[in-house]
Design an enzyme around this catalytic site. Structure first.
Site, PDB file in Angstrom:
ATOM      1  N   GLU A 149      34.246 -67.458  43.974  1.00  0.00           N
ATOM      2  CA  GLU A 149      35.178 -68.277  44.743  1.00  0.00           C
ATOM      3  C   GLU A 149      34.450 -69.014  45.870  1.00  0.00           C
ATOM      4  OE1 GLU A 149      37.480 -66.476  47.858  1.00  0.00           O
ATOM      5  OE2 GLU A 149      37.048 -64.481  47.050  1.00  0.00           O
TER       6      GLU A 149
ATOM      7  N   LYS B 299      41.980 -74.404  52.473  1.00  0.00           N
ATOM      8  CA  LYS B 299      42.060 -73.131  51.775  1.00  0.00           C
ATOM      9  C   LYS B 299      43.039 -73.310  50.616  1.00  0.00           C
ATOM     10  CE  LYS B 299      42.685 -68.180  52.552  1.00  0.00           C
ATOM     11  NZ  LYS B 299      42.981 -67.129  53.560  1.00  0.00           N
TER      12      LYS B 299
ATOM     13  N   VAL C  92      40.998 -66.345  45.454  1.00  0.00           N
ATOM     14  CA  VAL C  92      40.943 -65.633  44.177  1.00  0.00           C
ATOM     15  C   VAL C  92      41.952 -66.218  43.191  1.00  0.00           C
ATOM     16  CG1 VAL C  92      41.435 -63.420  43.041  1.00  0.00           C
ATOM     17  CG2 VAL C  92      39.994 -63.484  45.084  1.00  0.00           C
TER      18      VAL C  92
ATOM     19  N   ASP D 202      55.171 -61.088  53.211  1.00  0.00           N
ATOM     20  CA  ASP D 202      53.876 -61.731  52.973  1.00  0.00           C
ATOM     21  C   ASP D 202      53.116 -60.975  51.885  1.00  0.00           C
ATOM     22  OD1 ASP D 202      51.503 -63.093  53.064  1.00  0.00           O
ATOM     23  OD2 ASP D 202      51.269 -62.985  55.241  1.00  0.00           O
TER      24      ASP D 202
ATOM     25  N   SER E 273      50.148 -61.758  48.879  1.00  0.00           N
ATOM     26  CA  SER E 273      49.165 -62.735  48.431  1.00  0.00           C
ATOM     27  C   SER E 273      49.486 -63.273  47.044  1.00  0.00           C
ATOM     28  CB  SER E 273      47.766 -62.094  48.409  1.00  0.00           C
ATOM     29  OG  SER E 273      46.831 -62.944  47.773  1.00  0.00           O
ATOM     30  N   ALA E 274      49.197 -64.568  46.854  1.00  0.00           N
ATOM     31  CA  ALA E 274      49.361 -65.190  45.537  1.00  0.00           C
ATOM     32  C   ALA E 274      48.381 -64.624  44.523  1.00  0.00           C
ATOM     33  CB  ALA E 274      49.172 -66.701  45.649  1.00  0.00           C
ATOM     34  N   ASP E 275      47.354 -63.899  45.004  1.00  0.00           N
ATOM     35  CA  ASP E 275      46.415 -63.268  44.066  1.00  0.00           C
ATOM     36  C   ASP E 275      47.142 -62.333  43.108  1.00  0.00           C
ATOM     37  OD1 ASP E 275      44.510 -64.550  45.577  1.00  0.00           O
ATOM     38  OD2 ASP E 275      43.576 -62.718  46.367  1.00  0.00           O
TER      39      ASP E 275
ATOM     40  N   LYS F 262      41.479 -56.210  50.680  1.00  0.00           N
ATOM     41  CA  LYS F 262      41.003 -56.262  52.058  1.00  0.00           C
ATOM     42  C   LYS F 262      41.672 -55.153  52.872  1.00  0.00           C
ATOM     43  CE  LYS F 262      40.088 -61.223  51.853  1.00  0.00           C
ATOM     44  NZ  LYS F 262      40.483 -61.425  50.442  1.00  0.00           N
TER      45      LYS F 262
END
Length: 308
Positions: free
Chosen positions: A22, A83, A103, A135, A137-139, A156
């Site tokens: 990435e 981003k 990602v 919230d 993540s779109a990952d 993370k």
């Protein structure tokens, strides 16, 4: 629409091992010039292991698989690089902007050209205040629908790790501990979260992946690799630093896209820079593991019939 570097295109056409990388960690995850140096080191680790490194990003609106050294340097020190997640990928392309892929966007682009292995530091996940912010993540939804092998050191550590694991399990995404029985916590080798699946060889990962996809599943395989022991920071120390950082973020009303960079910066300060060194160490280690997996995948597709 997607431009593929000639060496990467040839490698894919001839069944040679390729690892996707990435660009978000280059443009937004590490400071300059460390980001450029580490990006080039990750590529070199992959090359030395016998695979091709395909760093992915959006260059003036054009998705590119296999950035040049000059383009990687531009991502490392250029201002205004967006981003780029799956949600704004089309926007970055149509606006002819520069976009550093997270990602989710990297997985989407890599899958479009047939790359099966991606190396990163840590995937995104469920945030700790999810009850209030929702919230996530779109990952995670991308991993639920894309048949790739994702090499990482868990999610993370600033995230809610138990909820992230629950989300992935619900979405049918196997999390495989690579030479570990616990989920790595990014900077730390252990999180206290025991993994049901764990292997000790790259061949076992490939066998499990092929079996998973042959059953009609379309989700990714997450290969969780602990940070090298000499570089880890104890989990309790990171949690203490994170607790203080979260308090500061709340007081300063920092949220959304600004939150993760703020928290990582605060942790780096609290650990006197050791978190940055740890981040670099796990990135290089993950790149090496991903290259070994790419070679095992390449050998497997040459010697075995493709999974149906």
């Amino acid at each position: 629409m997607i431009e593929i570097a000639s060496n990467i295109a040839h490698a894919l056409q001839t069944g040679q091992p390729v690892v996707a990388l990435e660009t978000s960690l280059i443009a937004h995850g590490l400071p300059y010039p460390t980001n450029f140096r580490v990006a080039m080191q990750c590529q070199e680790v992959i090359h030395q292991a016998g695979a091709y490194a395909a760093t992915i990003g959006i260059v003036a609106g054009r998705p590119k698989i296999g950035l040049t050294e000059q383009e990687i340097h531009a991502f490392a020190n250029r201002t205004g690089v967006l981003k780029t997640s799956i949600s704004n990928l089309a926007w970055v392309i149509t606006r002819q902007a520069w976009g550093a892929t997270t990602v989710s966007a990297t997985v989407r682009l890599a899958d479009r050209v047939g790359i099966k292995i991606l190396a990163t530091g840590g995937i995104g996940g469920v945030h700790r205040d999810v009850q209030a912010s929702f919230d996530i993540s779109a990952d995670l939804p991308i991993l639920a629908e894309t048949p790739m092998i994702i090499v990482c050191s868990g999610a993370k550590s600033i995230l809610d790790l138990p909820k992230t694991v629950e989300y992935l399990e619900t979405a049918g995404v196997p999390i495989i501990g690579f030479r570990t029985e616990e989920l790595p916590a990014f900077f730390s080798r252990s999180s206290g979260i025991v993994l049901d699946l764990h292997v000790s060889t790259t061949q076992e990962v490939i066998q499990l992946s092929r079996a998973h996809w042959s059953m009609g599943n379309r989700s990714a395989i997450v290969v969780a690799v602990p940070i090298p022991s000499e570089s880890e920071i104890p989990f309790r120390e990171i949690e203490e630093a994170l607790t203080q950082a979260l308090k500061k973020a709340k007081q300063a009303h920092i949220m959304g896209a600004r939150l993760t960079p703020f928290l990582l910066s605060e942790i780096e300060h609290a650990t006197a820079g050791r978190s940055l060194d740890a981040n670099v160490a796990l990135l290089l280690n993950n790149a090496h593991v991903a290259a070994e997996l790419a070679k095992a995948w390449s050998e497997n597709i040459i010697t075995a019939e493709p999974a149906s």
